[in-house]
Scaffold this active site. Structure first.
Site, PDB file in Angstrom:
ATOM      1  N   CYS A  51      41.335  76.795  47.355  1.00  0.00           N
ATOM      2  CA  CYS A  51      40.604  75.880  46.896  1.00  0.00           C
ATOM      3  C   CYS A  51      39.410  76.288  46.096  1.00  0.00           C
ATOM      4  O   CYS A  51      38.475  75.453  45.706  1.00  0.00           O
ATOM      5  CB  CYS A  51      39.932  75.088  48.302  1.00  0.00           C
ATOM      6  SG  CYS A  51      38.901  75.824  49.381  1.00  0.00           S
ATOM      7  N   ARG A  53      39.997  78.697  43.773  1.00  0.00           N
ATOM      8  CA  ARG A  53      40.426  79.382  42.388  1.00  0.00           C
ATOM      9  C   ARG A  53      41.863  78.696  42.069  1.00  0.00           C
ATOM     10  O   ARG A  53      42.631  78.695  42.969  1.00  0.00           O
ATOM     11  CB  ARG A  53      40.387  80.953  42.602  1.00  0.00           C
ATOM     12  CG  ARG A  53      41.327  81.315  43.346  1.00  0.00           C
ATOM     13  CD  ARG A  53      41.138  82.968  43.345  1.00  0.00           C
ATOM     14  NE  ARG A  53      39.886  83.535  43.825  1.00  0.00           N
ATOM     15  CZ  ARG A  53      38.788  83.540  43.053  1.00  0.00           C
ATOM     16  NH1 ARG A  53      39.162  83.921  41.690  1.00  0.00           N
ATOM     17  NH2 ARG A  53      37.564  83.933  43.511  1.00  0.00           N
ATOM     18  N   GLU A 194      22.319  70.522  48.553  1.00  0.00           N
ATOM     19  CA  GLU A 194      23.481  71.395  47.898  1.00  0.00           C
ATOM     20  C   GLU A 194      23.766  72.628  49.033  1.00  0.00           C
ATOM     21  O   GLU A 194      25.139  72.722  48.820  1.00  0.00           O
ATOM     22  CB  GLU A 194      22.702  72.279  46.735  1.00  0.00           C
ATOM     23  CG  GLU A 194      23.303  72.714  45.831  1.00  0.00           C
ATOM     24  CD  GLU A 194      22.927  73.645  45.066  1.00  0.00           C
ATOM     25  OE1 GLU A 194      23.080  74.559  44.437  1.00  0.00           O
ATOM     26  OE2 GLU A 194      21.745  73.230  44.585  1.00  0.00           O
TER      27      GLU A 194
END
Lengths: 426, 280
Positions: A51, A53, A194
């Protein structure tokens, strides 16, 4: 001359929407491998997709052509324009490619440096390529085995995996000590900061089945749900969502507690005391600290998690440095092995030539040596063989031991001229 | 012959306990495999020993405390081996093996007594009473061990200490489900043991229930486990509370087992560690 090429994108080079397109939902890794194998420019290949690369490592005699083929193929698989894809990809050749794959497997290139999952994923990718698709050969087999060794060395010789504790990693690690596994679990994200997003992503990577997001601004919830693959819910639905959830990550900008102990007590009753794990990464805090003292309820706030991270951060820098050193060492070793491959054809030619001379001379002399016993003939055979071998032994060793590539080429050239190997062929 | 068998069993079980302790410290899987197979072999020897004793005595070898403890240790290891097959939880062995070894050592430390078996203790009834009872006890020992592990792990997570055991212990949910399964499997077994015990008393002594201290304590223990099981299945008790209750129940069980056998004046008692069973 064979080159090793690595093309791909990771969490730093490409946004998630782009990685998703290639993450195997549309076209599986097996199909991509098959397509690559069909190309005449690619001799061996491996395709890694996690998830964080999407990348391929392959060998080719014409790297420029191979690069073009791969990028075209990926663009086709992800149905996106080549230019857009190219701008988000990295390309590594030869030793840089080797270094990159070492760093990936050793988890130095991960979003959460040192997280241990990536090695398993790389192994799985190699298994698919080597066993099922049979798309690997001498070089990649060797490279990947070396890669696993390097990753293991890094793990055992440095503390990088022990100290791999960023907030999100710590959260996942804790969740794994509370729940049997993360498969089938429901996570709830309250607020859309974030860091919460990062933690949620990490949970998804670790197998969370359902991710719900509530946020004061529903629009932002929907947007975030779209980008990390969850479902958005209204802020007023929070209590309902809390009953369903197993893991809660809260990060709102609220100035007072939005989740109180009384509220959780109520919710625990509704969920029949099923265990609830709450992570509060908001400052000021969102969840009343007393919640931690409730039964079957575990609350970690940012300080609890940070403590773990800080404990290790300076040490982690040093460990990362040591890991890089190990990788550099191994890259050099692999480079040496790889360059012995260049001299192999010359050595073979040399050996063939010597053997041919020996046979020819033996054949000629045999007519004058009639009347010898079988034993005597055998002795002559052995004698000539060992003479021939010993004569070329030192040149061969010298060829194998040259370390730099530049001097290697000239050595090969000299050898060929001295022994007249090129003419032999024509 | 029996000394050789029990001696080998004792040696192997202590050896494997050492192995399990090394395993939890070093976290080396091959150490676990050795310890596991040594324990398994020890279990086989102990089984042979018990079978040998059964044949020699003509009845289940539980007529004195020494024998009962050896049989108890056997059932704990047996229960562990079954759970290992189901849960594959390697670290459980590091906690169970010492408990089993403790009872083995205790048993071997008691003096050897002449084997005089009163006629009441012969026959199929004792077998039907004792076997389910001991198997149930062995499984409850696993529930006890997993509850202790649960409380240790829960404390580490709640207090945010994350010590060395934090890494080595499994998840809370795993431990809780071991607790759950041991109750679900163990409870029917001791229930059967209680029923056959009552029938046995009726057949041999003429009444189902004699208000004998060991009978009463067994009933109390049974009720405790019944409450725990009920709370778990019907009310939804989980985790900490049921772990504590499970530990409490096991303490009751041990008290009934040892206390009923030594301290209380009961026809169940082993007398002064004596071979003969007092009968009314």
């Amino acid at each position: 001359m064979i080159s090793i090429i690595n093309i791909g994108m990771n969490h730093q080079s490409a946004p998630v929407e782009l990685r998703e397109c290639l993450s195997g939902d549309k076209v599986g890794p097996a199909e991509i491998l098959e397509l690559m194998r069909k190309s005449e420019f690619i001799s061996e290949c491996i395709f890694i997709s996690t998830c964080n690369r999407v990348e391929t490592i392959c060998t080719a005699t014409d790297p420029d052509q191979a690069e073009k083929v791969i990028i075209d193929l990926m663009a086709q698989a992800g149905t996106m324009p080549v230019e857009r894809l190219r701008s988000h990809m990295y390309l590594h050749k030869d030793m840089d490619a080797v270094r990159h794959i070492f760093r990936v497997a050793a988890s130095l290139d991960s979003m959460v440096v040192g997280e241990p999952q990536i090695l398993g994923q790389v192994k799985e990718a190699f298994r698919l390529a080597a066993v099922k698709e049979r798309s690997t050969g001498v070089i990649l087999n060797r490279l990947m085995h070396k890669t696993f060794q390097v990753a293991k060395r890094v793990r055992t010789e440095t503390g990088i995996s022990e100290t791999a504790v960023s907030i999100s990693y710590a959260a996942v690690e804790l969740a794994k000590k509370i729940f049997y596994g993360l498969e089938g679990r429901v996570a709830l994200l309250i607020g859309a900061g974030e860091m919460a997003e990062l933690a949620a992503k990490h949970l998804v990577c670790n197998g969370i089945t359902e991710l719900n997001i509530v946020n004061r601004s529903f629009e932002r919830a929907v947007e975030l749900a779209g980008s990390i693959g969850g479902k958005a819910a209204l802020f007023d639905e929070m209590e309902e969502q809390l009953v369903k959830a197993d893991i809660v990550i809260s990060s709102t900008a609220a100035t007072n507690y939005i989740i109180t102990a009384d509220m959780i007590k109520n919710i625990l009753r509704k969920r029949k005391n099923r265990t609830l794990f709450l992570i509060d990464i908001a400052v000021p805090r969102d969840i009343e600290p007393k919640v931690n003292s409730l039964e079957n309820c575990f609350l970690y706030d940012i300080d609890d998690l940070k403590e773990v991270v800080n404990e290790n951060s300076t040490q982690r820098m040093q460990e990362a440095l040591r890991a890089e050193r190990i990788i550099e060492e191994e890259v050099i070793k692999f480079g040496n092995w790889l360059s012995t491959l260049d001299v192999v054809p010359t050595i073979v030619l040399l050996k063939e030539k010597v053997e041919e001379i020996r046979r020819a001379e033996l054949r000629r002399s045999m007519s004058q040596l009639q009347g010898l016993t079988g034993e005597q003939i055998e002795a002559i055979e052995t004698l000539t063989l060992s003479m021939a071998e010993k004569m070329v032994n030192d040149p061969i060793l010298a060829l194998k031991n040259i370390s730099s590539r530049a001097s290697k080429d000239s050595f090969i050239d000299i050898t060929k001229r001295l022994f007249n190997l090129d003419k032999e062929k024509t | 012959m029996e000394h050789i068998l029990s001696g080998i069993a004792l040696f192997l079980i202590i050896l494997s306990t050492g192995g399990f302790i090394v395993y939890i410290i070093r976290q080396n899987n091959s150490v676990f495999r050795y310890a596991y197979w040594v324990l398994f072999t020890g279990f086989l020897f102990q089984t042979l020993f018990l079978v040998y004793r059964y044949i020699a005595l003509g009845t289940v070898p539980v007529i004195n405390l020494k024998m009962s403890l050896a049989f108890f240790a056997w059932s704990i290891i047996g229960a562990y081996l079954l759970f290992q097959v189901k849960f594959r939880l390697m670290v459980l062995g590091s906690f169970v093996a010492p408990v089993a070894a403790f009872f083995m050592i205790l048993s071997s430390a008691l003096p050897h007594l002449p084997d005089t078996v009163p006629p009441v203790l012969k026959g199929i009834w004792l077998l039907l009473h004792v076997i389910p009872m001991f198997l149930g006890d062995g499984i409850f020992a696993i529930a006890f061990v997993s509850s202790v592990m649960y409380l240790v792990q829960e404390r580490q997570i709640k207090r945010k200490t994350r010590g060395t055991l934090f890494k080595r212990l499994p998840s809370l949910e795993t431990l809780d489900s071991i607790n759950h399964y041991s109750l679900v499997y163990g409870f029917p077994l001791i229930t059967i043991g209680m029923i056959t015990g009552a029938a046995y008393a009726q057949a041999v002594l003429g009444s189902y229930w004699r208000w004998d201290p060991k009978e009463v304590w067994s009933l109390v223990t049974w009720i405790c486990y019944a409450i725990l099981l009920h709370e778990r299945l019907a009310v939804g008790w989980q985790g900490r509370r049921s772990a504590i209750m499970s530990i409490f129940c096991f303490m009751m069980l041990i008290f009934t087992f040892l206390g009923g056998g030594i301290l209380l004046d009961s026809y169940h008692s082993f007398g002064d560690f004596g071979g003969g069973t007092k009968l009314p």
